[in-house]
Design a protein around this motif. Structure first.
Motif, PDB file in Angstrom:
ATOM      1  N   THR A 169      -4.277  33.595  -1.633  1.00 43.38           N
ATOM      2  CA  THR A 169      -5.276  34.007  -0.644  1.00 43.38           C
ATOM      3  C   THR A 169      -4.659  35.009   0.324  1.00 43.38           C
ATOM      4  OG1 THR A 169      -7.042  33.121   0.775  1.00 43.38           O
ATOM      5  CG2 THR A 169      -4.842  32.164   1.052  1.00 43.38           C
ATOM      6  N   ASN A 180     -12.676  35.696  -1.998  1.00 40.31           N
ATOM      7  CA  ASN A 180     -11.251  35.550  -1.761  1.00 40.31           C
ATOM      8  C   ASN A 180     -10.499  36.864  -1.982  1.00 40.31           C
ATOM      9  OD1 ASN A 180      -8.861  34.135  -1.168  1.00 40.31           O
ATOM     10  ND2 ASN A 180      -8.475  33.733  -3.339  1.00 40.31           N
ATOM     11  N   ASN A 181      -9.562  37.129  -1.102  1.00 38.83           N
ATOM     12  CA  ASN A 181      -8.644  38.262  -1.247  1.00 38.83           C
ATOM     13  C   ASN A 181      -7.263  37.673  -1.530  1.00 38.83           C
ATOM     14  OD1 ASN A 181      -7.207  40.658  -1.001  1.00 38.83           O
ATOM     15  ND2 ASN A 181      -7.264  40.678   1.221  1.00 38.83           N
ATOM     16  N   LEU A 222     -10.931  28.911   4.313  1.00 40.00           N
ATOM     17  CA  LEU A 222     -11.728  29.194   3.117  1.00 40.00           C
ATOM     18  C   LEU A 222     -12.038  30.684   3.119  1.00 40.00           C
ATOM     19  CD1 LEU A 222     -14.284  26.233   3.237  1.00 40.00           C
ATOM     20  CD2 LEU A 222     -12.138  26.326   1.959  1.00 40.00           C
ATOM     21  N   CYS A 223     -11.514  31.397   2.155  1.00 43.05           N
ATOM     22  CA  CYS A 223     -11.718  32.843   2.083  1.00 43.05           C
ATOM     23  C   CYS A 223     -12.742  33.125   0.988  1.00 43.05           C
ATOM     24  CB  CYS A 223     -10.399  33.544   1.773  1.00 43.05           C
ATOM     25  SG  CYS A 223     -10.457  35.350   1.871  1.00 43.05           S
ATOM     26  N   THR A 224     -13.936  33.522   1.383  1.00 41.38           N
ATOM     27  CA  THR A 224     -14.998  33.730   0.385  1.00 41.38           C
ATOM     28  C   THR A 224     -15.821  34.973   0.697  1.00 41.38           C
ATOM     29  OG1 THR A 224     -16.905  32.704  -0.733  1.00 41.38           O
ATOM     30  CG2 THR A 224     -16.565  32.098   1.580  1.00 41.38           C
ATOM     31  N   ASN A 239      -5.842  28.148   0.144  1.00 45.16           N
ATOM     32  CA  ASN A 239      -5.808  28.282  -1.307  1.00 45.16           C
ATOM     33  C   ASN A 239      -4.430  28.743  -1.780  1.00 45.16           C
ATOM     34  OD1 ASN A 239      -7.644  27.993  -3.594  1.00 45.16           O
ATOM     35  ND2 ASN A 239      -7.196  30.135  -4.006  1.00 45.16           N
ATOM     36  N   GLU A 256      -8.414  30.002  -8.083  1.00 42.65           N
ATOM     37  CA  GLU A 256      -9.688  30.142  -7.388  1.00 42.65           C
ATOM     38  C   GLU A 256      -9.919  28.918  -6.507  1.00 42.65           C
ATOM     39  OE1 GLU A 256     -12.833  31.049 -10.079  1.00 42.65           O
ATOM     40  OE2 GLU A 256     -11.797  32.750 -10.972  1.00 42.65           O
ATOM     41  N   HIS A 257     -10.784  29.066  -5.502  1.00 43.60           N
ATOM     42  CA  HIS A 257     -11.049  27.958  -4.584  1.00 43.60           C
ATOM     43  C   HIS A 257     -11.671  26.769  -5.322  1.00 43.60           C
ATOM     44  CE1 HIS A 257     -10.216  30.817  -1.426  1.00 43.60           C
ATOM     45  NE2 HIS A 257     -10.448  29.905  -0.489  1.00 43.60           N
ATOM     46  N   THR A 294      -8.151  37.864  -5.092  1.00 42.76           N
ATOM     47  CA  THR A 294      -8.676  37.616  -6.433  1.00 42.76           C
ATOM     48  C   THR A 294     -10.119  38.079  -6.625  1.00 42.76           C
ATOM     49  OG1 THR A 294      -9.221  35.364  -5.738  1.00 42.76           O
ATOM     50  CG2 THR A 294      -7.121  35.680  -6.882  1.00 42.76           C
TER      51      THR A 294
END
Length: 365
Positions: free
Chosen positions: A117, A163-164, A159-161, A114, A139-140, A166
């Motif tokens: 991220t 997310n860091n 994929l950071c979920t 992203n 955002e993703h 945000t």
């Protein structure tokens, strides 16, 4: 003159949140007057059961840890309904990311992530000389990810979920639909460092590691004990994936990479669900105060599924200036200007800590 690997020339050192000890030295502020809301630690600490368990095994510090990590693996296996062969333990989930990068990528690789991220994805990618491909949206946007995937053919997708830095999270159904379209030779990393918070706030964001193991041979789920479990100082994370991925990662894992105390702390922490649930409940109660404060001050706030909030400042203010002035008053928050955002990332603290933050920020703006 001593020469170093040229791959290091384009790598920026990761900037962790300032420790309390450094602020004491730099500004002469008493430790009791410093509030740290920069590193997304659990402000309530860790479970009392963990503290007692660690005290009981202090004498074992002279011995190497159990390198099979059987106790912790068994606890994770029971929690997530997977086999021990599906689990690898790292010194923080960061170390597992490093293993993944070295196992799959090289100077000819492309890594898709992203636009905003976790910084360590890029840093580890540069370790191996890989090319970084980023989406444009903050955002993703999985449609944007898929477009770039088809065009660039990356070796690894992150994929950071949630997310860091945000705090936004991907809908689980949408994520699995995306994974269904990815070819089996592309490694997808689903970083769920804050998943305990996301699934508590909205069940539609919950990503179950078991579903990943059962459905995908090219996907790995990452978790950590540094956030909801309050064990940032113990540096313990994990990866859960198909056994073949774990087998390859073990070729890169150094022996005894997790301490005896860390293994015991994480094992016990995993069993104290009451402590974790109470911490998460308090977190979202206090987050409402941040939302109310932001509305009152006309500050944009990103809807967060984590234990932190991202406050987006208007052109009237500089996040760097605000963060520095807060620091001088003993309030440590994270300036996101390094992510090309005029924003502050603030850990949701205890009621007293949050009240102090609101007071100081209101004075500055």
């Amino acid at each position: 003159m001593l020469q170093f690997n040229k791959k290091l020339e384009n790598i920026k050192t990761y900037e962790a949140g300032k420790p309390i000890e450094l602020v004491v030295r730099e500004f002469g502020i008493e430790p009791k007057d410093i509030v740290k809301l920069a590193s997304n630690e659990n402000p309530y600490g860790c479970s009392p059961k963990v503290q007692e368990a660690v005290r009981k095994i202090i004498s074992k510090m002279a011995l190497y840890p159990d390198d099979s990590m059987g106790k912790l693996k068994s606890a994770l296996s029971n929690r997530f309904e997977v086999r021990d062969a599906n689990i690898i333990i790292g010194s923080g989930s960061d170390q597992v990311i490093e293993f993944l990068m070295h196992s799959k990528a090289n100077e000819n690789s492309k890594i898709l992530m992203n636009s905003v991220t976790f910084a360590m994805y890029e840093i580890y990618a540069r370790h191996v000389g890989a090319q970084i491909i980023r989406t444009r949206s903050q955002e993703h946007d999985l449609d944007a990810f898929y477009t770039l995937y088809k065009k660039e053919k990356p070796d690894i997708i992150f994929l950071c979920t949630p997310n860091n830095p945000t705090g936004d999270a991907i809908d689980a159904k949408e994520m699995f639909a995306f994974l269904d379209k990815i070819d089996g030779n592309t490694l997808v990393v689903v970083d769920g460092a804050y998943m305990e918070y996301a699934q508590a706030k909205d069940s539609s964001k919950k990503v179950a590691p078991k579903s990943i193991v059962e459905s995908y041979e090219n996907v790995i789920y990452l978790g950590t004990f540094s956030k909801a479990y309050g064990l940032g100082g113990m540096r313990t994370g994990y990866g859960i994936a198909h056994a073949q991925i774990i087998k390859e990662l073990y070729k890169l894992r150094p022996p005894f990479n997790i301490t005896t105390l860390s293994l015991e702390a994480a094992s016990v922490a995993l069993g104290d669900e009451d402590f974790v649930n109470e911490s998460i409940t308090n977190n979202f109660l206090e987050m409402k105060r941040y939302e109310e404060f932001a509305s009152k001050q006309n500050i944009d706030i990103i809807n967060s599924y984590t234990n932190f909030v991202t406050l987006c400042l208007s052109d009237r203010y500089s996040s760097s200036d605000i963060a520095t002035k807060l620091l001088q008053k003993g309030m440590i928050v994270r300036d996101l200007s390094g992510y090309k955002m005029n924003a502050l990332r603030v850990t949701v603290g205890t009621p007293e800590q949050n009240t102090q933050f609101f007071k100081l920020l209101e004075e500055l703006i």
